[in-house]
Design a protein around this motif. Sequence first.
Motif, PDB file in Angstrom:
ATOM      1  N   TRP A  34       0.226  -1.162  -0.150  1.00 18.82           N
ATOM      2  CA  TRP A  34       0.184   0.256  -0.025  1.00 18.82           C
ATOM      3  C   TRP A  34       1.047   1.315  -0.156  1.00 18.82           C
ATOM      4  CZ3 TRP A  34       1.533  -2.761   4.336  1.00 18.82           C
ATOM      5  CH2 TRP A  34       1.625  -2.785   5.076  1.00 18.82           C
ATOM      6  N   HIS A  66      -3.967   0.134  -1.994  1.00 14.96           N
ATOM      7  CA  HIS A  66      -4.962  -0.388  -1.534  1.00 14.96           C
ATOM      8  C   HIS A  66      -6.287  -0.410  -2.018  1.00 14.96           C
ATOM      9  CE1 HIS A  66      -3.796  -2.103   3.045  1.00 14.96           C
ATOM     10  NE2 HIS A  66      -3.322  -3.023   1.687  1.00 14.96           N
ATOM     11  N   SER A  68      -8.010  -0.943  -5.328  1.00 12.71           N
ATOM     12  CA  SER A  68      -8.477  -2.454  -5.676  1.00 12.71           C
ATOM     13  C   SER A  68      -7.623  -2.373  -7.564  1.00 12.71           C
ATOM     14  CB  SER A  68      -9.760  -2.800  -6.239  1.00 12.71           C
ATOM     15  OG  SER A  68     -10.021  -3.220  -4.863  1.00 12.71           O
ATOM     16  N   GLU A  69      -7.732  -1.890  -7.810  1.00 14.71           N
ATOM     17  CA  GLU A  69      -7.661  -1.396  -9.472  1.00 14.71           C
ATOM     18  C   GLU A  69      -5.762  -1.243 -10.082  1.00 14.71           C
ATOM     19  OE1 GLU A  69      -9.825   0.599  -8.726  1.00 14.71           O
ATOM     20  OE2 GLU A  69     -11.903   0.101  -9.683  1.00 14.71           O
ATOM     21  N   VAL A  71      -3.872  -1.943  -6.858  1.00 15.60           N
ATOM     22  CA  VAL A  71      -3.724  -3.831  -6.850  1.00 15.60           C
ATOM     23  C   VAL A  71      -3.658  -4.923  -7.668  1.00 15.60           C
ATOM     24  CG1 VAL A  71      -3.681  -5.688  -5.249  1.00 15.60           C
ATOM     25  CG2 VAL A  71      -4.174  -3.373  -4.337  1.00 15.60           C
ATOM     26  N   THR A  72      -4.336  -5.037  -8.825  1.00 12.74           N
ATOM     27  CA  THR A  72      -4.116  -5.749  -9.849  1.00 12.74           C
ATOM     28  C   THR A  72      -3.170  -5.617 -10.535  1.00 12.74           C
ATOM     29  OG1 THR A  72      -6.508  -4.788 -10.728  1.00 12.74           O
ATOM     30  CG2 THR A  72      -6.838  -6.873  -9.534  1.00 12.74           C
ATOM     31  N   ASN A  90      -2.652  -7.566  -0.365  1.00 18.54           N
ATOM     32  CA  ASN A  90      -3.862  -7.235  -1.297  1.00 18.54           C
ATOM     33  C   ASN A  90      -4.929  -6.147  -0.498  1.00 18.54           C
ATOM     34  OD1 ASN A  90      -4.172  -9.992  -0.470  1.00 18.54           O
ATOM     35  ND2 ASN A  90      -5.630  -9.840  -0.549  1.00 18.54           N
ATOM     36  N   SER A  91      -5.654  -5.842  -0.788  1.00 19.49           N
ATOM     37  CA  SER A  91      -6.619  -4.703  -0.130  1.00 19.49           C
ATOM     38  C   SER A  91      -7.992  -6.156  -0.189  1.00 19.49           C
ATOM     39  CB  SER A  91      -7.565  -3.734  -0.836  1.00 19.49           C
ATOM     40  OG  SER A  91      -8.708  -3.109  -0.333  1.00 19.49           O
ATOM     41  N   ALA A  92      -8.453  -6.503  -1.090  1.00 18.62           N
ATOM     42  CA  ALA A  92      -9.813  -7.233  -0.999  1.00 18.62           C
ATOM     43  C   ALA A  92      -9.619  -8.786  -1.512  1.00 18.62           C
ATOM     44  CB  ALA A  92     -10.938  -7.065  -1.434  1.00 18.62           C
ATOM     45  N   GLU A  95      -9.877  -9.809  -5.082  1.00 13.85           N
ATOM     46  CA  GLU A  95      -8.849  -9.104  -6.007  1.00 13.85           C
ATOM     47  C   GLU A  95      -7.748 -10.025  -5.848  1.00 13.85           C
ATOM     48  OE1 GLU A  95      -8.244  -5.268  -3.863  1.00 13.85           O
ATOM     49  OE2 GLU A  95      -6.524  -5.979  -3.498  1.00 13.85           O
ATOM     50  N   GLU A 168     -10.038   0.697   5.088  1.00 11.35           N
ATOM     51  CA  GLU A 168     -11.629   1.015   3.499  1.00 11.35           C
ATOM     52  C   GLU A 168     -12.334  -0.567   4.132  1.00 11.35           C
ATOM     53  OE1 GLU A 168     -11.802   1.967  -0.295  1.00 11.35           O
ATOM     54  OE2 GLU A 168      -9.762   2.160   0.812  1.00 11.35           O
ATOM     55  N   ASP A 171     -11.915  -4.581   3.717  1.00  9.48           N
ATOM     56  CA  ASP A 171     -10.278  -5.212   3.117  1.00  9.48           C
ATOM     57  C   ASP A 171     -10.574  -6.034   4.097  1.00  9.48           C
ATOM     58  OD1 ASP A 171      -7.502  -3.966   3.471  1.00  9.48           O
ATOM     59  OD2 ASP A 171      -7.929  -4.942   5.288  1.00  9.48           O
TER      60      ASP A 171
END
Length: 372
Positions: A34, A66, A68-69, A71-72, A90-92, A95, A168, A171
């Motif tokens: 992050w 963190h 999502s876009e 992260v991936t 990652n956040s979620a 992902e 978030e 998360d």
Amino acid sequence: MKKILALVLALTLICGVAIGAQADDKIKIGISIWSSTDTLGSECKRLIDAAAEALGVETQWVDQAHISEQVTASAETLCLADCDGMIICNSASAEMGSVIKTCDENEVYVAQFFRVIDPEANPDEYAQACASPYYVGAVHESEFDNGKTLVTILAEKGCRKIGLEGWEPGDATFLGRWSGYKAGVEEWNAAHPDDQVVLLEPQYGRTTTDTGRATAEAIIQANPDIDALIVAGGGGDTLLGAIAGIEGLGLTGKIAVASTDFLPDLDVKLETGAMAAESGGHYADPFYAFLMVYNAIKGNYEVPTDGYYDMVFPYMFVSSVEDYANYAEYFTGEELPYYADEIVELANLPYEELAAACANLSVADVVARHAK
């Protein structure tokens, strides 16, 4: 003379190829995080940089906030950077479907840090992780136990109405901590029917000081009778903002603040009443994920296709100046929990022994190894 020149040229070419091959053989590991500069992230980076130097590994860092876009996309970036492996916070958990797919397609090893996929909440991603020949595993804390312990410390300190600031929505780590907070409150209330604790629904302060402060102020304005605020984490900046907001309202010491992620001046915060309790000391978590990926790349850890390596890292808790003094001596400042020779030794351990070393890390463990 021409023969001699030809021989010299041939030897030069051979040496050049050998040197090039040697350079190409150098392991490169990416780190998707992050932030590599906030309170927690910078401590993680310091230890991973030390590990990379000790092991002769090249690193590539990507800060993804963190989001999502991002992260991936970070996984794609690290694959394009010719990394042999990567570790990712990652956040979620959703992902990880994209991250694992990217790593499988590019034959890049990946391990999570501070995170693990919940098989019940994310069965598809969990199955994908188990089946992947490149998903090495996860290093994570027991967030449920972390949350339960922190909220119990607040209850024991006399707090009875507790606000909650996450970073978030959705998360995975926050959800684990929140489940622990709720369980701790339920257990306290069951044992103390005439002395109940109330935990408010979470509000979200993201990962900056400004949003952390604004969220804390909004929670207090809507609930002026709270006597505690849990700032669940998010790297440290959210907490700094919340503390500043409480100070701005003249409520330092009147609202007990608990959080996860040690601050660099936690001793001062505890002494002035700005903090009541904190869990942390877990910045070595990604260090162990780094070693797992390093060993997978070298072929030392066979990556299963019917499961993965699951390593649990211990939290440390402090709720007084004395508690923190013991931690600070061997975990902050110029000290690191491991010296270079110890890093090399850890990197050569079989997985079971590495996991045991991870579980054994504590202030007492470091003192035993490093005390003069």
